[in-house]
Design an enzyme around this catalytic site. Structure first.
Site, PDB file in Angstrom:
ATOM      1  N   CYS A  76      60.528  33.018  37.158  1.00  9.55           N
ATOM      2  CA  CYS A  76      59.688  34.198  36.862  1.00  9.55           C
ATOM      3  C   CYS A  76      59.990  35.438  37.719  1.00  9.55           C
ATOM      4  O   CYS A  76      61.002  36.103  37.509  1.00  9.55           O
ATOM      5  CB  CYS A  76      58.219  33.816  36.938  1.00  9.55           C
ATOM      6  SG  CYS A  76      57.133  35.039  36.155  1.00  9.55           S
ATOM      7  N   LYS A  80      60.016  28.198  43.323  1.00  6.00           N
ATOM      8  CA  LYS A  80      60.032  29.656  43.106  1.00  6.00           C
ATOM      9  C   LYS A  80      60.183  30.414  44.424  1.00  6.00           C
ATOM     10  O   LYS A  80      59.374  30.262  45.330  1.00  6.00           O
ATOM     11  CB  LYS A  80      58.717  30.019  42.413  1.00  6.00           C
ATOM     12  CG  LYS A  80      58.546  31.448  41.975  1.00  6.00           C
ATOM     13  CD  LYS A  80      57.272  31.539  41.088  1.00  6.00           C
ATOM     14  CE  LYS A  80      56.970  32.938  40.607  1.00  6.00           C
ATOM     15  NZ  LYS A  80      55.854  32.931  39.617  1.00  6.00           N
ATOM     16  N   GLU A  82      57.586  28.771  32.173  1.00  3.41           N
ATOM     17  CA  GLU A  82      57.001  28.537  33.507  1.00  3.41           C
ATOM     18  C   GLU A  82      55.663  27.795  33.391  1.00  3.41           C
ATOM     19  O   GLU A  82      54.842  28.117  32.533  1.00  3.41           O
ATOM     20  CB  GLU A  82      56.771  29.888  34.187  1.00  3.41           C
ATOM     21  CG  GLU A  82      56.284  29.773  35.629  1.00  3.41           C
ATOM     22  CD  GLU A  82      56.031  31.138  36.272  1.00  3.41           C
ATOM     23  OE1 GLU A  82      55.880  32.122  35.526  1.00  3.41           O
ATOM     24  OE2 GLU A  82      55.987  31.211  37.512  1.00  3.41           O
TER      25      GLU A  82
END
Lengths: 384, 384
Positions: B231, B194, B117
């Protein structure tokens, strides 16, 4: 500022003798060859060859709420007599065993007790025989097993979850795979029917019963809000989510599962559910090998046989923060006694914020769309 | 018919020296005290202190489909220079490292490569400083990192997933946490933002960027249908499900996570997603400790400090059948090269049947209801 961190799990496993290492890799990572070891010589207290493991999950003290400590008991047990014993004898043997174990559980302070799936009978659904197995079915509220347990639940001030084969005489005599919840005063509180039914390996359980029609009930007891995700439902994150949405603090997962296909998954699924939903999960598997009188086939090219493999036990409890208890053995009857502080659920919700950040509206919309026949998946391709 | 089954994982772990056992329990079960070991002396080939681990997932041969073998490469890497180095220097150092690793990956046959990430910058979101960190942001399609990687992707015939901090100049200059997908001809294929943003521990990342607005895109490449769950999205089973509903065969999970809070969860979540959705997951974590110039606090009572703990690496691949690769180390730069047969996805779907049995309509309805302000959870209480 940099610390000498441990290299890896694998580097430590490599220090073990090859056989031990391979076994750990098999269970933790899956798909290594099978082999055998002798039974361990643990020093646990035993009652009628009952391994007893106890543990405790704690969390922060709070200013406004006292700790909410609840002790759960999980039982994994072999059949006490042959699968083909008459039903009345099997029941008698099971009730004798149960009575003894419940006494031990009571002595261990258990508030909520859960048996394994279809606990009072052989797990005979592999046979595809309707006779005599359907005869084990009984009414959830008034059947002999519920009556038997109501007395003990009241006597021991213990909520008891009793997963049985249910016969619904009000609706055409159909069968269900059902968990009965009896409260700590010995009263029938309600039931839940298995939501997801396997068609895998030795089991197409829809030979006997269909997908449950009881939703995702949460049972409000004096020892917290509990729910039951029966067996194959543990593979379905949405099933776990359903109980979470309805407010469960402990979800029991009475199961019956064997061998190489599922063992690498066993430690993952109920534990992931505990994490994702910030509640406790209690995964209970049968233990031992059940041999049947008549041979059957498994749809996998193997010759006919009379057992479908070893129920590997390994029952455990997982907490909202991702920690888990030791497992019960893969080989013996076992009672896992775990003290939980239910306050951990909300504490973890406040720390991790999964409930706040989960964007349910977006997924409600996606699930709605995805069930339509004209659903167009969101796929990005190169325009050419 | 009963076999001498191995007693338990724990019984074998108990043969290890206490320290080793405690470490394994910590990682596998969580919450034991921390301690340290020296680095292991593994015999892996290294390039600029790059640990290389390779493995292979295979499945049955089929009659109508040839095997669909795809090799993925997962990189976990420390910052090559200090966090406070000028941005141009940091980029240069990162690009030098990346070029070298991509050459190794190419030699290892990698078809689809994924970085960690926000790979080309310090993970500075703990600092809450806007300057200079926002300056690292770049446009997804035309930024310098994308331009840099497009050349290498074309040269190596490799799909590259490049998670960066994105600046959206078309929409008010806002930032996003974004993965850019570059195809194996060196062309920009698309991006994903995300979906779930943490507010936990050292990170309220919404200081910098909000929840993504790109849905759950699946990118159809010459090496399979891939997606990226960035994540914190790994904690959300519905996010994983979204990519599954859209047809993903491999879902990458580039992450940045530290310490005791998340390490017991690390081996569980991406693996559970692989199981539940019958696809491959590739979990990539940063490695090492990043020290910042100015001190910051963490909202946990500790004094101000300049780093927020050790990124524990441990990147791994999980397969639809629940097996997983060894993890990369907790301490070193590492490249995990895994050959996957994508045919396993459908084979596992046929065996386990999770897609057939998942009752999406029921859950679509439940999710819809649960988002309403007047939602009444399904709770069973004793009528009194």
């Amino acid at each position: 500022m940099s610390t000498k961190e441990v290299e890896s799990v694998e580097s430590i496993l490599n220090k073990l003798p090859t056989k031990d290492r391979n076994f750990l890799m098999q269970v933790l990572y899956g798909r290594l060859p099978h082999y055998r070891l002798g039974p361990s010589k643990d020093s646990l207290k035993t009652v009628t060859d009952l391994e007893i493991v106890s543990c405790q999950f704690s969390c922060n003290e709070e200013q406004l709420r006292p700790p909410r400590k609840v002790t759960v008991g999980l039982l994994q047990n072999k059949l006490p007599i042959d699968t083909w014993a008459p039903i009345t004898e099997m029941r008698k043997a099971m009730y004798t065993m149960a009575k003894e174990v419940l006494e031990v559980a009571h002595a261990g302070g258990v508030n909520v007790f859960c048996f394994q799936e279809a606990w009072n009978m052989p797990f005979a659904f592999c046979t595809r025989e309707k006779f005599p197995w359907c005869e084990y079915a009984e009414e959830a509220e008034t059947g002999p097993t519920t009556e038997f347990l109501k007395k003990l639940a009241g006597q021991y001030n213990m909520v008891i979850i009793s997963p049985i084969l249910e016969r619904d005489v009000q609706h055409g005599d159909v069968l269900w795979n059902t968990a009965v919840i009896i409260d700590n005063h010995g009263d029938y509180l309600g039931k839940h029917r298995k939501n997801h039914i396997p068609r895998v390996g030795d089991f197409n359980e829809s030979t006997y019963y269909f997908e449950g029609n009881t939703g995702h009930p949460v049972f409000e007891t004096e020892f917290g809000k509990i729910a039951v995700n029966i067996c194959y439902g543990r593979h379905h994150p949405l099933n776990w989510l359903g109980f979470g949405l309805n407010g469960a603090e402990i979800v029991f997962n009475p199961s019956a599962t064997v061998g190489a296909l599922s063992e690498p998954l066993w430690g993952v699924e109920a534990r992931n559910a505990a994490i994702a939903n910030s509640y406790y999960t209690c995964a209970i598997n049968r233990v031992g090998t059940e041999v049947f009188k008549n041979e059957f086939t498994s749809g996998d090219g193997r010759p006919a046989h009379k057992d479908f493999g070893h129920f590997y036990g390994s029952s455990y409890v997982a907490a909202p923060d991702g920690t888990r208890s030791p497992g019960l053995s893969r080989t013996r009857n076992g009672l896992l006694i775990a003290e939980l502080d239910l306050n951990m659920c909300r504490q973890v919700r406040d720390v991790w914020g999964f409930q706040m950040t989960r964007r349910l509206e977006m997924y409600a919309e996606l699930l709605n769309r995805s069930t339509k026949m004209d659903f167009k998946p969101q796929v990005v391709k190169k325009s050419s």
